[in-house]
Design a protein around this motif. Structure first.
Motif, short mmCIF file in Angstrom:
data_model
loop_
_atom_site.label_atom_id
_atom_site.label_comp_id
_atom_site.label_asym_id
_atom_site.label_seq_id
_atom_site.Cartn_x
_atom_site.Cartn_y
_atom_site.Cartn_z
N ARG A 1 -4.60 1.93 13.63
CA ARG A 1 -4.23 0.54 13.93
C ARG A 1 -3.06 0.07 13.06
N VAL B 1 -2.28 -9.17 12.79
CA VAL B 1 -2.71 -10.24 11.89
C VAL B 1 -1.54 -10.58 10.96
N HIS C 1 -3.70 -9.00 4.20
CA HIS C 1 -3.71 -8.41 2.87
C HIS C 1 -4.57 -9.19 1.87
C1 HEM Z 1 6.44 -5.10 3.12
C2 HEM Z 1 5.29 -4.50 2.88
C3 HEM Z 1 4.15 -4.42 3.86
C4 HEM Z 1 4.15 -4.58 5.21
C5 HEM Z 1 5.31 -4.89 6.12
C6 HEM Z 1 2.78 -4.38 5.65
C7 HEM Z 1 2.36 -4.46 6.96
C8 HEM Z 1 1.06 -4.34 7.39
C9 HEM Z 1 0.61 -4.50 8.75
C10 HEM Z 1 1.50 -4.80 9.94
C11 HEM Z 1 -0.73 -4.32 8.76
C12 HEM Z 1 -1.66 -4.38 10.00
C13 HEM Z 1 -2.23 -5.77 10.22
C14 HEM Z 1 -3.21 -5.76 11.36
O1 HEM Z 1 -4.18 -4.98 11.31
O2 HEM Z 1 -3.06 -6.56 12.29
C15 HEM Z 1 -1.14 -4.02 7.40
C16 HEM Z 1 -2.42 -3.74 7.01
C17 HEM Z 1 -2.74 -3.23 5.77
N1 HEM Z 1 -1.92 -3.13 4.68
FE1 HEM Z 1 0.00 -3.68 4.62
N2 HEM Z 1 1.99 -4.11 4.57
C18 HEM Z 1 2.79 -4.11 3.45
C19 HEM Z 1 2.39 -3.88 2.16
C20 HEM Z 1 1.17 -3.37 1.80
C21 HEM Z 1 0.81 -2.91 0.46
C22 HEM Z 1 1.72 -2.98 -0.77
C23 HEM Z 1 -0.47 -2.44 0.54
C24 HEM Z 1 -1.32 -1.80 -0.54
C25 HEM Z 1 -0.83 -0.92 -1.38
C26 HEM Z 1 -0.93 -2.62 1.91
C27 HEM Z 1 -2.17 -2.27 2.39
C28 HEM Z 1 -2.62 -2.54 3.65
C29 HEM Z 1 -3.97 -2.23 4.11
C30 HEM Z 1 -5.07 -1.54 3.27
C31 HEM Z 1 -4.05 -2.67 5.44
C32 HEM Z 1 -5.28 -2.59 6.37
C33 HEM Z 1 -6.14 -3.80 6.16
C34 HEM Z 1 -7.37 -3.74 7.05
O3 HEM Z 1 -8.10 -2.73 6.98
O4 HEM Z 1 -7.56 -4.67 7.84
N3 HEM Z 1 0.10 -3.18 2.63
N4 HEM Z 1 -0.02 -4.05 6.59
#
Ligand code: HEM
Length: 151
Positions: free
Chosen positions: A74, A96, A102
């Motif tokens: 996803r 989301v 986050h």
């Molecule tokens: C510019 C930086 C980042 C962007 C553009 C980004 C983008 C995203 C997107 C699009 C999602 C999916 C949202 C959804 O499920 O609808 C997501 C989920 C997630 N992101 Fe990021 N993210 C960034 C930085 C980070 C960082 C620094 C971390 C941790 C080191 C992180 C950890 C996660 C995790 C663990 C999920 C899954 C959350 C869940 O299980 O629902 N992200 N991120």
């Protein structure tokens, strides 16, 4: 009477300029063309990029523990749509918002930097031009405010 009308007009001008500022600074500005999307190899290029990115995120001891429990498929799909839309491609990000997705993940500034570093490695591996990498990173950088957990 004239005074009242003038103050109503002034309020209207201030309100509409605030709205205009919100539209251009508060939200992501609409990309002017699809050059950045094309530089990333369109949809197929983005899918390949995110496949590579997730493998590296999981392997990196700094980011792996965050992504291990996540629905990795996803996240990859949402990232494809997000980058596609940011690059001016024909996608709409329906995932989301960055703040909610986050929240409670305890993401530190150093985690954010680590993820950017891993993304750069993936973009290099995909042969994306350095200048285009910079353009994408400039669009992503302001998201740190919503992603890093406040102390
Ligand atoms: C510019 C930086 C980042 C962007 C553009 C980004 C983008 C995203 C997107 C699009 C999602 C999916 C949202 C959804 O499920 O609808 C997501 C989920 C997630 N992101 Fe990021 N993210 C960034 C930085 C980070 C960082 C620094 C971390 C941790 C080191 C992180 C950890 C996660 C995790 C663990 C999920 C899954 C959350 C869940 O299980 O629902 N992200 N991120």
């Amino acid at each position: 009477m004239k005074k009242i009308l003038r103050s109503i007009a002034a309020t209207f001008v201030i309100a509409s300029s605030l709205l205009a500022a919100g539209a251009s600074f508060g939200q992501q500005m609409a990309p002017k063309d699809d050059q950045l999307y094309k530089a990333f190899g369109e949809k197929a290029g983005l899918i390949a990029l995110m496949d590579d990115f997730m493998v590296r995120l999981l392997a990196d001891p700094r980011t792996g523990p965050h992504f291990q429990p996540a629905n990795q498929q996803r996240v990859k799909e949402q990232l494809v749509d997000q980058f596609c839309a940011l690059g001016g491609g024909p996608c709409v990000y329906k995932g989301v918002d960055m703040k909610s997705s986050h929240a409670n993940l305890e993401i530190k500034k150093s985690d954010f930097h680590a993820l950017v570093e891993v993304l750069q490695t993936s973009m290099d591996a995909r042969g994306i031009a350095f200048r285009k990498q910079g353009e994408m990173l400039a669009l992503l950088a302001p998201m740190n405010r919503d992603i890093i957990t406040p102390k």
